[in-house]
Design a protein around this motif. Structure first.
Motif, PDB file in Angstrom:
ATOM      1  N   UNK A   8     -11.015   6.748   1.383  1.00 56.93           N
ATOM      2  CA  UNK A   8     -11.405   6.147   0.104  1.00 56.93           C
ATOM      3  C   UNK A   8     -11.231   4.635   0.176  1.00 56.93           C
ATOM      4  N   UNK A   9     -12.239   3.920  -0.328  1.00 51.84           N
ATOM      5  CA  UNK A   9     -12.242   2.459  -0.262  1.00 51.84           C
ATOM      6  C   UNK A   9     -12.526   1.899  -1.654  1.00 51.84           C
ATOM      7  N   UNK A  10     -11.646   1.034  -2.133  1.00 52.60           N
ATOM      8  CA  UNK A  10     -11.877   0.312  -3.380  1.00 52.60           C
ATOM      9  C   UNK A  10     -12.603  -0.981  -3.023  1.00 52.60           C
ATOM     10  N   UNK A  11     -13.874  -1.050  -3.385  1.00 57.28           N
ATOM     11  CA  UNK A  11     -14.722  -2.188  -3.036  1.00 57.28           C
ATOM     12  C   UNK A  11     -14.827  -3.101  -4.253  1.00 57.28           C
ATOM     13  N   UNK A  12     -14.130  -4.220  -4.221  1.00 56.09           N
ATOM     14  CA  UNK A  12     -14.036  -5.109  -5.380  1.00 56.09           C
ATOM     15  C   UNK A  12     -15.170  -6.119  -5.345  1.00 56.09           C
ATOM     16  N   UNK A  13     -15.879  -6.250  -6.472  1.00 55.99           N
ATOM     17  CA  UNK A  13     -17.000  -7.168  -6.502  1.00 55.99           C
ATOM     18  C   UNK A  13     -18.021  -6.798  -5.452  1.00 55.99           C
ATOM     19  N   UNK A  14     -18.617  -5.617  -5.575  1.00 48.24           N
ATOM     20  CA  UNK A  14     -19.304  -4.960  -4.465  1.00 48.24           C
ATOM     21  C   UNK A  14     -20.675  -5.529  -4.137  1.00 48.24           C
ATOM     22  N   UNK A  15     -21.154  -6.520  -4.885  1.00 47.21           N
ATOM     23  CA  UNK A  15     -22.438  -7.113  -4.528  1.00 47.21           C
ATOM     24  C   UNK A  15     -23.592  -6.143  -4.502  1.00 47.21           C
ATOM     25  N   UNK A  44      -5.726  -1.382 -13.297  1.00 44.07           N
ATOM     26  CA  UNK A  44      -6.846  -0.456 -13.212  1.00 44.07           C
ATOM     27  C   UNK A  44      -6.369   0.953 -13.575  1.00 44.07           C
ATOM     28  N   UNK A  45      -7.262   1.788 -14.105  1.00 41.96           N
ATOM     29  CA  UNK A  45      -6.849   3.136 -14.546  1.00 41.96           C
ATOM     30  C   UNK A  45      -6.704   4.120 -13.389  1.00 41.96           C
ATOM     31  N   UNK A  46      -5.938   3.727 -12.380  1.00 41.82           N
ATOM     32  CA  UNK A  46      -5.643   4.572 -11.224  1.00 41.82           C
ATOM     33  C   UNK A  46      -4.136   4.662 -11.057  1.00 41.82           C
ATOM     34  N   UNK A  47      -3.646   5.780 -10.533  1.00 39.35           N
ATOM     35  CA  UNK A  47      -2.211   5.903 -10.281  1.00 39.35           C
ATOM     36  C   UNK A  47      -1.803   5.099  -9.054  1.00 39.35           C
ATOM     37  N   UNK A  82      -1.382  -3.872  -4.177  1.00 43.74           N
ATOM     38  CA  UNK A  82      -0.326  -3.135  -3.493  1.00 43.74           C
ATOM     39  C   UNK A  82      -0.037  -1.817  -4.211  1.00 43.74           C
ATOM     40  N   UNK A  83      -0.104  -1.837  -5.528  1.00 41.76           N
ATOM     41  CA  UNK A  83       0.173  -0.620  -6.310  1.00 41.76           C
ATOM     42  C   UNK A  83      -0.822   0.489  -5.991  1.00 41.76           C
ATOM     43  N   UNK A  84      -2.106   0.155  -5.913  1.00 38.67           N
ATOM     44  CA  UNK A  84      -3.117   1.199  -5.709  1.00 38.67           C
ATOM     45  C   UNK A  84      -3.345   1.505  -4.233  1.00 38.67           C
ATOM     46  N   UNK A  85      -2.793   0.708  -3.330  1.00 39.49           N
ATOM     47  CA  UNK A  85      -2.995   0.917  -1.898  1.00 39.49           C
ATOM     48  C   UNK A  85      -1.959   1.894  -1.355  1.00 39.49           C
ATOM     49  N   UNK A  86      -2.401   2.829  -0.521  1.00 44.42           N
ATOM     50  CA  UNK A  86      -1.501   3.814   0.074  1.00 44.42           C
ATOM     51  C   UNK A  86      -0.711   3.187   1.220  1.00 44.42           C
ATOM     52  N   UNK A  87       0.449   3.740   1.553  1.00 44.88           N
ATOM     53  CA  UNK A  87       1.229   3.236   2.691  1.00 44.88           C
ATOM     54  C   UNK A  87       0.384   3.253   3.972  1.00 44.88           C
ATOM     55  N   UNK A 123       5.389  -0.668  -7.085  1.00 42.88           N
ATOM     56  CA  UNK A 123       5.229   0.714  -7.551  1.00 42.88           C
ATOM     57  C   UNK A 123       5.117   1.691  -6.391  1.00 42.88           C
ATOM     58  N   UNK A 124       5.413   2.943  -6.679  1.00 45.00           N
ATOM     59  CA  UNK A 124       5.130   4.041  -5.765  1.00 45.00           C
ATOM     60  C   UNK A 124       6.190   4.352  -4.734  1.00 45.00           C
ATOM     61  N   UNK A 125       7.260   3.557  -4.666  1.00 46.96           N
ATOM     62  CA  UNK A 125       8.231   3.745  -3.578  1.00 46.96           C
ATOM     63  C   UNK A 125       9.050   5.023  -3.726  1.00 46.96           C
TER      64      UNK A 125
END
Length: 581
Positions: A218-225, A273-276, A304-309, A398-400
């Motif tokens: 899964x990839x969060x593409x910010x400002x995806x053009x 963002x509305x993601x855990x 960092x919050x929405x990114x997985x380890x 978050x998430x630790x």
């Protein structure tokens, strides 16, 4: 002519003229797919999920649905005549609620917050139907619709396009009545495929075809053009989600969705963002226009919050756009990226590669790293909001403490989830849900097949026609639970992607959905969804009416919102208990 808003497509055919609220209400009830009197709601006890009746005969389904429709119509007519609904003005053809800058400024929002989502400020005073543009055309079927869209369907003028300096927009060709995308001809510097391969090689892979093996799904593409990079990731079997700010014209989100690519409106100003936590394997920003070291680094903390380890943050940003003084290229890079590099160390990111204007950081897999920081250390969050719904940005990590703290390289690569990824869900319930949706999807398709081919009636003795797999592309599951509907679509090789929506007051299954590699988001259905009009081909709501029957929101507002985001000739499917209607 637009299809029925909410009429059962296999029974009632094309939608009659839209002229009264009663018709809308009756059609909504008429669409409900009654899967037997014991149809389940996803909010019933997870220990008992009865399997709905599945009919192999379309004729029997049609007869039963007609009986149900007549019963519901009788009940609804007893409530008396309702006020007619009017069309909204032409100025609202691309109306997106909750993004009213003037109203937000008047309410006192400033410093960029006036561009954020504020549904409490800009509620629509009148109920009206969003009409399509005058020259609107049904999108081409996937995959042709990925590369060619009708210019009348989106709000971007040719003058705006020609005056744009965005590199991604240069990949579009303007023709008489359409935009064409050459998704393989280039993204930034050396071409799209070269760029994607460069990113893969920078994280130690042989090619971008190895993203999945490396744990990147899964990839969060910010400002995806307009989805240039996202379209390529889809071809690699990845799940990119474009998130970009609301734009009144020339919207990246609107064009990406028109192309059949996952996208939603999301501003990076003052709200999460509305993601855990721990939602994405990679965050990608190519010339996305965000100054990451502003707001004391809280935008990077949100990433960092929405990114997985073990996940990757990919930043491609030409330094020349940031330095007006004409200094050398190296000096520009250092002056622009030094604050970001310094702050990234405080959140335990490691700059693993730099090539040309592309920088890649990797998030730590060791949560103890955050506690070991002495200089500029950030506190750990208590993670009260496991799936925040537009909460304010925070300056903590978050998430630790989550059981989902699993490096992406160690996560399940196939359809089976680990016990940690199934946290709070009984494996037998998850398996039963999967089996139920396999059967239910076939049931839905048996209803849709005849009406799709209504212009080609079958001959005596012929079987019911089979619809093409690309009849729909953008699908929303409005009450997704475990994502079983999405999984069944993929197993049946439907050429769709599904936006799995978890209602804010439902059991929080969004982490599980995201861990399956699906697109998903938290949403309050008492509010409008953050998307443009006419952006989904199919809406699916299982148990949603049962869930919302006890909520404060208006059912009519919900149906109007569904009509806003459903494209002409789109489909809506309800599965619910009769008593909830």
């Amino acid at each position: 002519m637009r299809s029925p808003w909410f009429s059962k497509p296999a029974i009632f055919g094309p939608r009659p003229p839209i002229n009264c609220l009663l018709l809308c209400f009756v059609c909504v009830l008429g669409l409900i797919v009654i899967l037997g009197s014991t149809s389940w709601s996803v909010f019933d006890s997870a220990t008992s999920i009865p399997v709905p009746d599945v009919y192999s005969s379309y004729r029997r389904l049609k007869e039963q649905a007609a009986v149900d429709y007549l019963e519901l119509r009788t009940l609804s007519l007893g409530a008396g005549r309702q006020t007619e609904l009017e069309f909204c003005g032409r100025e609202k053809e691309n109306y997106v609620p909750c993004y009213n800058v003037s109203a937000n400024l008047f309410a006192g929002f400033k410093d960029g917050e006036e561009f954020d989502r504020h549904c409490e400020i800009s509620r629509q005073s009148e109920r009206c139907l969003i009409r399509p543009p005058k020259d609107y055309k049904i999108p081409l079927r996937w995959p042709a619709g990925r590369d060619v869209i009708w210019s009348a369907n989106v709000k971007i003028t040719k003058d705006q396009f020609l005056s744009s300096g965005s590199l991604t927009k240069r990949l579009m060709l303007v023709e008489e009545n359409q935009f064409s995308f050459h998704s393989e001809d280039g993204l930034t510097f050396d071409g799209l495929k070269d760029y994607s391969r460069q990113v893969a090689e920078m994280i130690g892979l042989g090619s971008d075809s190895e993203f999945l093996q490396a744990g990147v799904k899964s990839v969060l593409d910010i400002g995806c053009g307009f989805g240039i990079f996202g379209a390529h990731l889809v071809s690699l079997k990845l799940m990119p989600i474009c998130v970009a700010a609301y734009e009144a014209t020339g919207s990246q989100v609107q064009l990406a969705l028109e192309r059949g690519l996952p996208a939603m409106i999301g501003n990076f100003i003052s709200q999460q963002l509305p993601y855990p936590p721990l939602s994405f394997d990679m965050v990608h920003c190519a010339q996305c226009g965000i100054v990451w070291d502003e707001k004391d680094g809280m935008l990077l903390i949100e990433m960092d919050r929405v990114l997985k380890p073990g996940g990757y943050f990919v930043l491609t940003s030409p330094a020349s756009n940031h330095n007006p003084h004409g200094s050398s290229s190296n000096t520009k890079k250092r002056s622009t990226l030094t604050p970001t590099e310094e702050f990234s160390e405080n959140i335990c990111w490691n700059l693993i590669a730099q090539q040309d204007e592309t920088f890649i950081w990797q998030k730590t897999v060791d949560f103890h790293c955050y506690k070991s920081r002495k200089h500029g250390a950030l506190p750990l969050c208590n993670d009260v909001h496991n799936a925040p719904y537009y909460q304010p940005l925070v300056s903590c990590i978050s998430g630790t403490t989550s059981n989902r703290w699993i490096p992406i390289q160690n996560r399940s690569s196939g359809p089976h989830l680990s016990s940690a990824e199934l946290e709070g869900v009984q494996p037998e319930d998850f398996f039963e849900d999967t089996q139920v949706w396999r059967s239910s999807l076939r049931n839905y398709w048996s209803l849709l097949s005849p009406i799709i081919f209504s212009d080609h009636p079958k001959r005596p003795g012929d079987e019911d026609p089979t619809p093409p797999y690309n009849m729909v592309r953008n699908v929303m599951d409005m009450n997704a639970q475990y994502g079983g509907f999405n999984a069944a679509m993929l197993e049946e090789k439907r050429l769709v992607w599904v936006m799995n929506v978890v209602p804010v007051r439902a059991p929080n299954t969004l982490p599980l959905i995201l861990d399956r590699g699906f697109a998903g988001v938290m949403h309050d259905w008492c509010e409008p969804f953050p998307t443009y009009p006419r952006t989904y081909d199919m809406l699916h709501a299982n148990g949603l009416l049962s869930h919302l029957s006890s909520e404060r929101c208006s059912m009519m507002d919900l149906f109007l919102e569904m009509d806003r985001i459903l494209r002409p000739e789109g489909w809506a499917i309800f599965s619910d208990k009769l008593g909830s209607c």
